[in-house]
Design an enzyme around this catalytic site. Structure first.
Site, PDB file in Angstrom:
ATOM      1  N   LEU A 105       5.977  16.490  52.988  1.00 31.37           N
ATOM      2  CA  LEU A 105       5.957  15.949  51.639  1.00 31.37           C
ATOM      3  C   LEU A 105       7.220  16.420  50.940  1.00 31.37           C
ATOM      4  CD1 LEU A 105       2.263  16.654  50.530  1.00 31.37           C
ATOM      5  CD2 LEU A 105       3.264  14.408  50.998  1.00 31.37           C
ATOM      6  N   ASP A 106       7.745  15.597  50.016  1.00 34.51           N
ATOM      7  CA  ASP A 106       8.972  16.014  49.349  1.00 34.51           C
ATOM      8  C   ASP A 106       8.674  17.045  48.255  1.00 34.51           C
ATOM      9  OD1 ASP A 106       8.295  14.686  46.939  1.00 34.51           O
ATOM     10  OD2 ASP A 106       9.254  12.842  47.588  1.00 34.51           O
ATOM     11  N   LEU A 107       9.727  17.565  47.658  1.00 32.88           N
ATOM     12  CA  LEU A 107       9.629  18.671  46.697  1.00 32.88           C
ATOM     13  C   LEU A 107       8.670  18.367  45.559  1.00 32.88           C
ATOM     14  CD1 LEU A 107      10.876  21.464  45.777  1.00 32.88           C
ATOM     15  CD2 LEU A 107      12.527  20.103  44.479  1.00 32.88           C
ATOM     16  N   SER A 109       6.163  16.208  45.432  1.00 33.92           N
ATOM     17  CA  SER A 109       4.849  15.698  45.822  1.00 33.92           C
ATOM     18  C   SER A 109       3.923  16.859  46.147  1.00 33.92           C
ATOM     19  CB  SER A 109       4.965  14.770  47.033  1.00 33.92           C
ATOM     20  OG  SER A 109       5.805  13.674  46.746  1.00 33.92           O
ATOM     21  N   LYS A 191       7.652   5.796  47.280  1.00 34.29           N
ATOM     22  CA  LYS A 191       8.503   5.661  46.088  1.00 34.29           C
ATOM     23  C   LYS A 191       9.413   4.444  46.204  1.00 34.29           C
ATOM     24  CE  LYS A 191       8.445  10.577  44.959  1.00 34.29           C
ATOM     25  NZ  LYS A 191       9.213  11.840  44.791  1.00 34.29           N
TER      26      LYS A 191
END
Length: 226
Positions: A105-107, A109, A191
């Site tokens: 997961l990105d920063l 999320s 996104k």
């Protein structure tokens, strides 16, 4: 990152710094146990989780580890990072430095992250050919309409990768909230898909990967062994 298999004789020769001929003689003499059973087969396939003993000396006894983590926003899915706290930093386990991340997961999320030292298990969950569902709750800036459902189901062309996304299921939960189910995970895919409608994602939270669901009582930043 599948767990590699190797012949028993080659594993022993490398570990004990002995020739294959010597190792095969040792096997015939009954000096080797594999998973607590006498083994004299030099071609026996072993992997990182096979217990191997030689003359009573344990050469390998690794245990698979499976961890479920509730990732907070602001923590990166990486083993090391110079600027941010990582998911590994949140885990207190003696073998945590052996772990790798199953589906990042990105920063910005949050939600379910799985970690393991078992490459076969992680590959089964992340390889697109297995079509494992990944379920997300998404909050966006503008209202979501029925058009989104069709567009997500048809797939979208990503020019950078020259790729059409696999069909995704979108369920509208409220005016600006939806549940999205993916079977793949391209870079910032959700996104970018909402971006086609010029609708910025405000919150992205993963609640499930396959049969593994984020427990409702697992607090943000906490983890548990599976």
């Amino acid at each position: 990152m599948a767990a590699a298999s190797n012949r028993l004789d080659r594993f022993l020769a490398r570990r004990l710094q002995r020739s294959l001929k010597q190792i095969r003689l040792d096997l015939v003499k009954g000096r080797v146990n594999v998973d607590n059973e006498l083994c004299d087969d030099p071609s026996r396939l072993v992997n990182q989780f096979t217990q191997i003993d030689y003359d009573g000396l344990v050469l390998q006894n690794n245990q698979p580890i499976y961890i479920l983590l509730h990732k907070p926003i602001g923590v990166v899915c990486a083993t090391k990072d110079a600027q941010h706290k990582t998911v590994i930093d949140l885990i207190e386990h003696p073998q945590k430095n052996e772990l790798h991340i199953v589906g990042r997961l990105d920063l910005n999320s949050s939600g379910l992250v799985l970690l393991t030292n078992d490459g076969r298990w992680s590959s089964a969950l992340t390889d697109p050919k297995h079509k494992v569902n990944k379920v997300y709750e998404v909050e966006v800036e503008h209202p979501i309409t029925e058009d989104y459902i069709t567009a997500f189901a048809q797939g979208m062309y990503f020019e950078y990768e020259n790729h059409i996304t696999a069909p995704a299921l979108l369920r509208i939960l409220s005016v600006n909230k939806a549940q999205v189910v993916l079977t793949e995970g391209k870079y910032h895919q959700i996104k970018r898909m909402f971006g086609r409608f010029r609708n910025p994602v405000l919150k992205l939270h993963r609640v499930a990967i396959g049969n593994y669901t984020l427990p409702p009582d697992l607090k943000v930043g906490e983890w548990q062994l599976l």
